[in-house]
Design an enzyme around this catalytic site. Structure first.
Site, PDB file in Angstrom:
ATOM      1  N   CYS A 116       0.817  -1.126   0.071  1.00 18.71           N
ATOM      2  CA  CYS A 116      -0.234  -0.034  -0.094  1.00 18.71           C
ATOM      3  C   CYS A 116       1.032   1.297   0.031  1.00 18.71           C
ATOM      4  O   CYS A 116       0.371   2.332  -0.273  1.00 18.71           O
ATOM      5  CB  CYS A 116      -0.886  -0.137   1.005  1.00 18.71           C
ATOM      6  SG  CYS A 116      -2.063  -1.309   1.116  1.00 18.71           S
ATOM      7  N   HIS A 257      -3.091   7.216   2.156  1.00 18.79           N
ATOM      8  CA  HIS A 257      -3.706   5.933   1.551  1.00 18.79           C
ATOM      9  C   HIS A 257      -4.938   5.527   2.323  1.00 18.79           C
ATOM     10  O   HIS A 257      -5.093   5.798   3.609  1.00 18.79           O
ATOM     11  CB  HIS A 257      -2.624   4.941   2.106  1.00 18.79           C
ATOM     12  CG  HIS A 257      -2.951   3.261   1.915  1.00 18.79           C
ATOM     13  ND1 HIS A 257      -3.564   2.938   0.919  1.00 18.79           N
ATOM     14  CD2 HIS A 257      -3.158   2.296   3.051  1.00 18.79           C
ATOM     15  CE1 HIS A 257      -4.053   1.469   1.063  1.00 18.79           C
ATOM     16  NE2 HIS A 257      -3.724   1.271   2.384  1.00 18.79           N
ATOM     17  N   ASN A 287     -10.353  -0.063   0.341  1.00 17.03           N
ATOM     18  CA  ASN A 287      -8.951   0.233   0.420  1.00 17.03           C
ATOM     19  C   ASN A 287      -8.218  -0.712  -0.809  1.00 17.03           C
ATOM     20  O   ASN A 287      -8.390  -1.703  -1.050  1.00 17.03           O
ATOM     21  CB  ASN A 287      -8.217  -0.645   1.747  1.00 17.03           C
ATOM     22  CG  ASN A 287      -6.693  -0.502   1.361  1.00 17.03           C
ATOM     23  OD1 ASN A 287      -5.840  -0.499   0.675  1.00 17.03           O
ATOM     24  ND2 ASN A 287      -6.043  -0.942   2.958  1.00 17.03           N
TER      25      ASN A 287
HETATM   26  O1  UT7 Z   1      -3.490  -1.137   3.723  1.00 10.26           O
HETATM   27  C1  UT7 Z   1      -3.270  -1.337   5.293  1.00 10.26           C
HETATM   28  C2  UT7 Z   1      -4.210  -2.395   5.474  1.00 10.26           C
HETATM   29  N1  UT7 Z   1      -4.782  -2.594   6.577  1.00 10.26           N
HETATM   30  C3  UT7 Z   1      -5.363  -1.752   7.398  1.00 10.26           C
HETATM   31  O2  UT7 Z   1      -5.433  -0.764   7.240  1.00 10.26           O
HETATM   32  C4  UT7 Z   1      -5.971  -2.364   8.882  1.00 10.26           C
HETATM   33  C5  UT7 Z   1      -6.014  -1.335   9.927  1.00 10.26           C
HETATM   34  N2  UT7 Z   1      -6.765  -1.836  11.079  1.00 10.26           N
HETATM   35  C6  UT7 Z   1      -8.226  -1.611  10.900  1.00 10.26           C
HETATM   36  O3  UT7 Z   1      -8.745  -0.616  10.087  1.00 10.26           O
HETATM   37  C7  UT7 Z   1      -9.110  -2.060  11.885  1.00 10.26           C
HETATM   38  O4  UT7 Z   1      -8.214  -2.562  13.145  1.00 10.26           O
HETATM   39  C8  UT7 Z   1     -10.029  -2.876  11.473  1.00 10.26           C
HETATM   40  C9  UT7 Z   1     -11.172  -2.232  10.731  1.00 10.26           C
HETATM   41  C10 UT7 Z   1      -9.529  -4.151  10.741  1.00 10.26           C
HETATM   42  C11 UT7 Z   1     -10.943  -3.747  12.796  1.00 10.26           C
HETATM   43  O5  UT7 Z   1     -11.401  -2.796  13.566  1.00 10.26           O
HETATM   44  P1  UT7 Z   1     -11.202  -2.728  15.137  1.00 10.26           P
HETATM   45  O6  UT7 Z   1     -11.918  -1.617  15.700  1.00 10.26           O
HETATM   46  O7  UT7 Z   1      -9.837  -2.794  15.514  1.00 10.26           O
HETATM   47  O8  UT7 Z   1     -11.738  -4.000  15.491  1.00 10.26           O
HETATM   48  P2  UT7 Z   1     -11.386  -5.599  16.008  1.00 10.26           P
HETATM   49  O9  UT7 Z   1     -10.289  -6.180  15.445  1.00 10.26           O
HETATM   50  O10 UT7 Z   1     -10.522  -5.096  17.619  1.00 10.26           O
HETATM   51  O11 UT7 Z   1     -12.617  -6.118  16.188  1.00 10.26           O
HETATM   52  C12 UT7 Z   1     -13.768  -5.817  17.149  1.00 10.26           C
HETATM   53  C13 UT7 Z   1     -14.611  -6.845  17.228  1.00 10.26           C
HETATM   54  C14 UT7 Z   1     -14.245  -8.402  17.307  1.00 10.26           C
HETATM   55  O12 UT7 Z   1     -15.194  -9.028  18.047  1.00 10.26           O
HETATM   56  P3  UT7 Z   1     -14.998  -9.326  19.682  1.00 10.26           P
HETATM   57  O13 UT7 Z   1     -13.902 -10.140  19.526  1.00 10.26           O
HETATM   58  O14 UT7 Z   1     -14.882  -8.085  20.278  1.00 10.26           O
HETATM   59  O15 UT7 Z   1     -16.313 -10.073  19.922  1.00 10.26           O
HETATM   60  C15 UT7 Z   1     -14.181  -9.051  15.996  1.00 10.26           C
HETATM   61  O16 UT7 Z   1     -14.282 -10.252  15.914  1.00 10.26           O
HETATM   62  O17 UT7 Z   1     -15.323  -6.928  16.001  1.00 10.26           O
HETATM   63  C16 UT7 Z   1     -15.273  -8.140  15.201  1.00 10.26           C
HETATM   64  N3  UT7 Z   1     -15.246  -8.037  13.894  1.00 10.26           N
HETATM   65  C17 UT7 Z   1     -16.393  -7.819  13.207  1.00 10.26           C
HETATM   66  N4  UT7 Z   1     -17.505  -7.760  13.226  1.00 10.26           N
HETATM   67  C18 UT7 Z   1     -18.507  -7.536  12.125  1.00 10.26           C
HETATM   68  C19 UT7 Z   1     -14.107  -7.911  13.132  1.00 10.26           C
HETATM   69  N5  UT7 Z   1     -14.506  -7.891  11.859  1.00 10.26           N
HETATM   70  C20 UT7 Z   1     -15.662  -7.856  11.772  1.00 10.26           C
HETATM   71  C21 UT7 Z   1     -16.682  -7.355  10.601  1.00 10.26           C
HETATM   72  N6  UT7 Z   1     -18.143  -7.528  11.056  1.00 10.26           N
HETATM   73  N7  UT7 Z   1     -16.506  -7.431   9.579  1.00 10.26           N
END
Ligand code: UT7
Length: 332
Positions: A116, A257, A287
């Site tokens: 990216c 990005h 993205n």
């Molecule tokens: O080019 C670079 C590429 N990568 C990035 O830019 C990624 C950067 N990171 C992010 O954008 C964020 O970390 C995410 C959007 C990927 C995730 O957001 P978050 O606020 O960090 O959520 P999390 O991973 O802490 O997940 C929170 C909860 C979890 O459930 P529990 O364990 O709290 O019960 C996940 O299992 O949300 C759950 N979860 C979802 N729920 C519904 C994770 N993905 C999803 C989903 N829909 N798609």
């Protein structure tokens, strides 16, 4: 301006995306997710996905042609074509195929990979060839079809990505519009975001084995990447601004990005850049990896938001890990 008196101008932009749009409601039929979760956590509402017949060279060529037209040059004027991508049609490289498709036989073309951050790394690479006087007209393309490698059963990553292509023309210029840059990489967190090769052992003759594997779908530790981006991106922009002898208060547009709206907001806040100066189109595209910066740039230019002479602070970040920033002014 360097000792040779050669500056750089960014004189054209173009973009292209696949026709098929998939919104969050549709994705909730693929994995357990919801429009509410995706929009509040990322800002993404839909993404464009390339169908099975489509190829990277097609959207990359279209983006390139649009950029060349805006720059007011001919494909035959190009000296160099750089394709930043992690998803080439051919592992040997896709840039020369694009060179052929757009009709630029005089140019030399090659692929480069920095995930990216590829577009920012590509800008700086192109700048070296221009500043040394070797090449005058460079086409830089950022294009990716990450949907080929997304794990469509992983709700933590599949909701984020989309496909697209963006391009710019960079030209030797009397005035230097590329004001500063900073590039960084660090392999210690390499495993946080990968599209890894998975070896399969194959014995070709007695006792001699080779690996005949394939690439595996994307794996990502979202939280780690989020933390990394929010900490490192402001640092690298500040360094590039320092080199440009500018402060964040003098920036007209923050062009990051397009990974997550929360990352865009957090970086802007740390740099004390107002929300009205943040370019964002990730709601519509998700993205798009190496394509996201030139795609957002091209939209903002064509909407008349970004005007000639505007100062843009741009930064990419992602797998590697890699990250980097450029400070530039739009136009000659
Ligand atoms: O080019 C670079 C590429 N990568 C990035 O830019 C990624 C950067 N990171 C992010 O954008 C964020 O970390 C995410 C959007 C990927 C995730 O957001 P978050 O606020 O960090 O959520 P999390 O991973 O802490 O997940 C929170 C909860 C979890 O459930 P529990 O364990 O709290 O019960 C996940 O299992 O949300 C759950 N979860 C979802 N729920 C519904 C994770 N993905 C999803 C989903 N829909 N798609």
């Amino acid at each position: 301006m360097n000792q040779l008196g050669i500056g750089i101008a960014i004189t054209g932009s173009g973009s292209a995306t696949p026709d098929v749009a998939v919104d969050n409601y549709q994705l909730s039929q693929v994995v357990e997710t919801s429009d509410e979760w995706i929009t509040t956590r990322t800002g993404i509402r839909q993404r464009r996905l390339m169908d099975a017949q489509g190829c990277l060279s097609a959207i990359a060529s279209q983006a390139a042609q649009n950029a060349i037209a805006m720059a007011g040059i001919k494909p035959t004027d190009l000296d160099l074509i750089i394709l930043a991508t992690s998803t080439p049609d051919d592992l040997f490289g896709t840039a020369s195929n694009i060179q052929h498709q757009i009709g630029a036989p005089q140019a030399v073309a090659f692929d480069m990979t920095a995930a990216c951050s590829g577009f920012i790394f590509g800008m700086v690479t192109a700048a070296q060839f221009i500043r040394t006087g070797v090449y005058s007209n460079v086409l830089l393309i950022g294009a990716d079809i990450l949907s080929r490698w997304v794990d469509w059963s992983d709700r933590g990553s599949c909701v984020l990505f989309g496909d697209g292509a963006g391009a710019i023309v960079m030209q030797a210029n009397e005035c230097d519009r590329l004001l500063g840059f900073e590039l960084r990489s660090d392999g210690t967190l390499n495993k946080s975001l990968q599209l890894p090769y998975n070896a399969q052992v194959k014995e070709i003759v007695n006792g001699v084995t080779v690996s005949q594997g394939t690439y595996q779908p994307i794996t990502m530790n979202g939280k780690e990447i989020y933390r990394f981006a929010v900490q490192k991106v402001p640092e690298v922009i500040e360094k590039a601004l320092f080199r440009a002898n500018l402060t964040s208060g003098e920036v007209d547009w923050l062009l990051l990005h397009q990974a997550n709206q929360r990352i865009l907001d957090a970086v802007a806040q740390r740099l004390k850049i107002g929300a009205d100066k943040v370019i964002s189109n990730l709601a519509n595209y998700g993205n798009t990896s190496a394509a996201s910066i030139p795609l957002a740039l091209d939209e903002a230019v064509r909407q008349g938001k970004i005007q000639a002479g505007d100062t843009i602070a741009s930064a990419g970040f992602g797998a590697g890990l890699t990250w980097g920033a450029t400070i530039f002014q739009w136009g000659r």
